[in-house]
Design a protein around this motif. Structure first.
Motif, PDB file in Angstrom:
ATOM      1  N   GLU A 171       0.842  -1.166   0.134  1.00  0.00           N
ATOM      2  CA  GLU A 171       0.139  -0.002   0.086  1.00  0.00           C
ATOM      3  C   GLU A 171       1.061   1.238  -0.087  1.00  0.00           C
ATOM      4  O   GLU A 171       0.518   2.318  -0.719  1.00  0.00           O
ATOM      5  N   GLN A 172       1.866   1.332   0.643  1.00  0.00           N
ATOM      6  CA  GLN A 172       2.742   2.287   0.839  1.00  0.00           C
ATOM      7  C   GLN A 172       3.526   2.792  -0.339  1.00  0.00           C
ATOM      8  O   GLN A 172       3.667   3.635  -1.031  1.00  0.00           O
ATOM      9  N   ALA A 173       4.114   1.532  -1.045  1.00  0.00           N
ATOM     10  CA  ALA A 173       4.975   1.824  -2.165  1.00  0.00           C
ATOM     11  C   ALA A 173       3.878   2.129  -3.282  1.00  0.00           C
ATOM     12  O   ALA A 173       4.258   2.992  -4.188  1.00  0.00           O
ATOM     13  N   ALA A 174       2.593   1.615  -3.336  1.00  0.00           N
ATOM     14  CA  ALA A 174       1.654   2.132  -4.250  1.00  0.00           C
ATOM     15  C   ALA A 174       1.556   3.753  -4.312  1.00  0.00           C
ATOM     16  O   ALA A 174       1.378   4.386  -5.307  1.00  0.00           O
ATOM     17  N   GLY A 175       1.382   4.078  -3.251  1.00  0.00           N
ATOM     18  CA  GLY A 175       0.985   5.494  -2.821  1.00  0.00           C
ATOM     19  C   GLY A 175       2.219   6.448  -3.449  1.00  0.00           C
ATOM     20  O   GLY A 175       1.893   7.326  -4.050  1.00  0.00           O
ATOM     21  N   LEU A 176       3.325   5.904  -3.193  1.00  0.00           N
ATOM     22  CA  LEU A 176       4.680   6.538  -3.277  1.00  0.00           C
ATOM     23  C   LEU A 176       4.997   6.700  -4.979  1.00  0.00           C
ATOM     24  O   LEU A 176       5.626   7.754  -5.539  1.00  0.00           O
ATOM     25  N   TRP A 183       1.516  10.323   0.143  1.00  0.00           N
ATOM     26  CA  TRP A 183       2.801  10.214   1.158  1.00  0.00           C
ATOM     27  C   TRP A 183       2.261   9.033   2.105  1.00  0.00           C
ATOM     28  O   TRP A 183       1.106   8.848   2.436  1.00  0.00           O
ATOM     29  N   VAL A 184       3.242   8.434   2.828  1.00  0.00           N
ATOM     30  CA  VAL A 184       3.039   7.350   3.856  1.00  0.00           C
ATOM     31  C   VAL A 184       2.538   7.650   4.994  1.00  0.00           C
ATOM     32  O   VAL A 184       1.783   6.954   5.922  1.00  0.00           O
ATOM     33  N   GLY A 185       2.556   9.065   5.330  1.00  0.00           N
ATOM     34  CA  GLY A 185       2.092   9.523   6.488  1.00  0.00           C
ATOM     35  C   GLY A 185       3.234   9.299   7.899  1.00  0.00           C
ATOM     36  O   GLY A 185       4.306   8.730   7.595  1.00  0.00           O
ATOM     37  N   GLU A 186       2.690   9.527   8.916  1.00  0.00           N
ATOM     38  CA  GLU A 186       3.469   9.085  10.061  1.00  0.00           C
ATOM     39  C   GLU A 186       3.285   7.867  10.791  1.00  0.00           C
ATOM     40  O   GLU A 186       1.934   7.326  10.516  1.00  0.00           O
ATOM     41  N   PRO A 187       4.202   7.253  11.342  1.00  0.00           N
ATOM     42  CA  PRO A 187       4.112   5.683  11.764  1.00  0.00           C
ATOM     43  C   PRO A 187       3.016   5.725  12.875  1.00  0.00           C
ATOM     44  O   PRO A 187       2.754   6.673  13.772  1.00  0.00           O
ATOM     45  N   GLN A 188       2.162   4.695  13.172  1.00  0.00           N
ATOM     46  CA  GLN A 188       0.908   4.753  14.327  1.00  0.00           C
ATOM     47  C   GLN A 188       1.762   4.404  15.635  1.00  0.00           C
ATOM     48  O   GLN A 188       1.162   4.853  16.559  1.00  0.00           O
ATOM     49  N   SER A 189       2.717   3.928  15.512  1.00  0.00           N
ATOM     50  CA  SER A 189       3.641   3.389  16.760  1.00  0.00           C
ATOM     51  C   SER A 189       4.928   3.301  16.809  1.00  0.00           C
ATOM     52  O   SER A 189       5.506   3.383  15.716  1.00  0.00           O
TER      53      SER A 189
END
Length: 566
Positions: A171-176, A183-189
């Motif tokens: 999902e992240q690579a597809a968005g980039l 953008w991937v956004g900030e981490p959840q944890s």
């Protein structure tokens, strides 16, 4: 009796080898696969090594040979594992970098990595295929010295830090890679030794996806005996975040960085960037009737991710007993001064200084910028966004496969007179390439990392850069634009630290020097996963003609090497 005699002779032989300084062979067998895990209470698919994430720690002694047989059970994904900080002297084909030193390991295949750990220290390993690292394939390498260390402690423990995203790497690579850019956004944890705590009330209401009572996400607890001194080996393999690490109420004495002894200094906050390792000494000298918080917090990015929390547990208190006071207040996320001060404080320890050559043979300036190329958002170096070839450079160069990658080398600098690093630039001449820098063997090379504004106003990001196959001397840091006439006069040539990973701070520069004396092809890149995926890296070749006539067939099988395997 004959059997006992044989065993006795073998033992004598082993002891003789150890006395001569010859290392042992450390053998590991790993099965790498996807499993459902809940490291921060949120269930998702995680890449595990023998069922674990983080994976098992590799333990060895300086001079040992490490053999890791990796079985790729990911079913639908290729695989490569990089041994971060191990210089791979004499074994560049086992650096574990897909597209650079090897073809990826196909699903169902087994690949044997074999290398010598030639120097003591704290190192890392992690996936180096696509963005797999952030799916959980990472761990520590601990190499003990043959000679006494210049500091003492009672116990030796490890802590590995990470940030954690709930979206899959796909999902992240597809968005980039999308238009418009996502953008991937900030981490959840934030995870400490693979454990964190996500607020389940923020997650999907689907039953079982997030469970705050799951024992998998119970906080990590480091038990200590009052009065004892602990060596904590701390490594960061975050995919995005720079971190501040603290132990409530305790000072930390920094003694090692990236496998090299540091002139000791004390900190309350240890700033650590992705790909770095440190050893700190901590004495359990506080009130033993209570426990204390261990925390990690995001710095250098607007802090929206909750802190990572673990417990510094004073024996015999219960390891899960929460400290009676709130976690310590972290440093301001956007305050660069203390981070730059720590970078400048890291010097080689007296008695262990390896002085660099006083001059260099070549200077390469790498301007870090964001660009738009054919509608796609990219990270670039000197306006060139890096892309990996289908055929690994190591094989292409050794076998003279000139069509395997662009033979035009990337620029060695930028228009430093007219380029404004403090404002958004159009960078209309940006391109993509897989060209490389070819270095004269045994030459001395300076690299200047120059930071600049991103495509957002008043924004410059911290980039941790990692060099494969080498340690480099960190000659200096500075604010603003590097001045090629004035700044080299300020270089630290007396006691610079040797490292393999170093930050370039916002709107600043970092100067490195290394000897191109390790035959092979070596990646140098930003260690933020998404930044490297978007093109923030370069490749150095040196002494390729000095390698053995035939490369291992196990690293082949892709691109123009499809017919090279028996």
């Amino acid at each position: 009796m004959p059997t006992l005699l044989v065993i006795w002779c073998i033992l004598l032989g082993v002891l003789g080898n150890l006395q001569k300084g010859e290392g042992r062979i450390r053998h590991y067998r790993w099965d790498v696969k996807y499993e459902y895990k809940s490291p921060d209470c949120f269930k998702k698919l995680v890449i595990t090594v023998n069922g674990r994430s983080p994976g098992p720690t590799i333990q060895a002694e300086e001079g040992d040979t490490v053999v890791v047989e990796v079985n790729n059970s990911l079913v639908t994904e290729n695989l490569a594992i990089h041994w971060h900080g191990i210089r791979q002297i004499g074994s560049p084909w086992f650096d574990g970098t897909e597209g650079v030193t090897q073809c990826p390991v196909l699903p169902g295949d087994t690949f044997k990595y074999q290398f010598v750990v030639d120097q003591a220290g704290t190192y890392l390993y992690h996936a180096h295929y696509g963005m797999q690292r952030e799916a959980g394939l990472y761990g520590l390498i601990r190499v003990s010295p043959r000679q006494p260390e210049p500091f003492s402690y009672d116990y030796d423990r490890s802590i590995i830090l990470d940030d954690w995203f709930h979206k899959s790497t796909y999902e992240q690579a597809a968005g980039l890679s999308a238009i418009p850019f996502q953008w991937v956004g900030e981490p959840q944890s934030l995870l400490i030794n693979g454990k964190g705590r996500f607020n389940c009330s923020l997650s999907s209401p689907i039953t079982g996806i997030c469970n705050a009572t799951n024992p998998e996400c119970a906080p990590f607890s480091q038990t200590v005996v009052p009065g004892k001194t602990y060596r904590l080996r701390i490594g960061s393999l975050t995919t995005l975040s720079a971190l501040s690490f603290q132990i409530q109420g305790h000072k930390m004495r920094v003694v090692e960085a990236d496998g090299h002894y540091v002139e000791p200094f004390e900190v309350e906050n240890l700033f650590i960037y992705s790909g770095e390792t440190y050893s700190v000494l901590v004495k359990a000298d506080q009130d033993p009737k209570r426990n204390y918080w261990i925390t990690s917090n995001v710095v250098s990015r607007n802090r929206t991710t909750p802190p990572g929390l673990a417990i510094f547990n004073y024996y015999p208190n219960h390891p899960m007993r929460s400290p009676p006071t709130p976690p310590p207040t972290p440093p301001a996320w956007d305050d660069v001064k203390p981070r730059l001060a720590q970078s400048l404080a890291i010097k080689a320890r007296q008695g262990f200084i390896q002085k660099p050559p006083t001059t260099s043979d070549r200077v390469i300036v790498l301007l870090n910028t964001q660009n738009t190329i054919n509608g796609y958002r990219k990270w670039s170096v000197n306006n060139v966004s890096f892309s990996l070839p289908q055929t690994p450079y190591l094989v292409a160069l050794k076998d003279n496969l000139k069509d395997a990658f662009d033979q035009t080398p990337p620029p060695e600098g930028y228009d430093s007179v007219n380029y404004d690093i403090f404002s958004v630039q159009n960078n209309t001449n940006a391109t993509s390439s897989n060209g490389i820098y070819r270095l004269e063997f045994n030459s001395t090379v300076d690299v200047i990392l120059q930071n600049a504004n991103t495509m957002n106003k008043n924004n410059s990001e911290t980039h941790p850069w990692h060099l494969h196959g080498h340690d480099f001397w960190v000659l200096g840091y500075g604010n603003g634009k590097f001045d090629k006439d004035k700044d080299p006069k300020k270089y630290n040539l007396e006691n610079p630290i040797l490292k393999n990973t170093v930050p370039v701070h916002p709107y600043g520069w970092t100067a490195l020097r290394f000897k191109a004396n390790n035959p092979g092809v070596w990646l140098f890149h930003c260690h933020i996963d998404s930044h490297f995926y978007m093109g923030m890296g370069v490749v150095f070749e040196e002494g390729i003609h000095r390698l053995a006539e035939k490369l291992p067939s196990s690293i082949m099988g892709c691109g123009e090497t499809k017919t090279f395997r028996p």
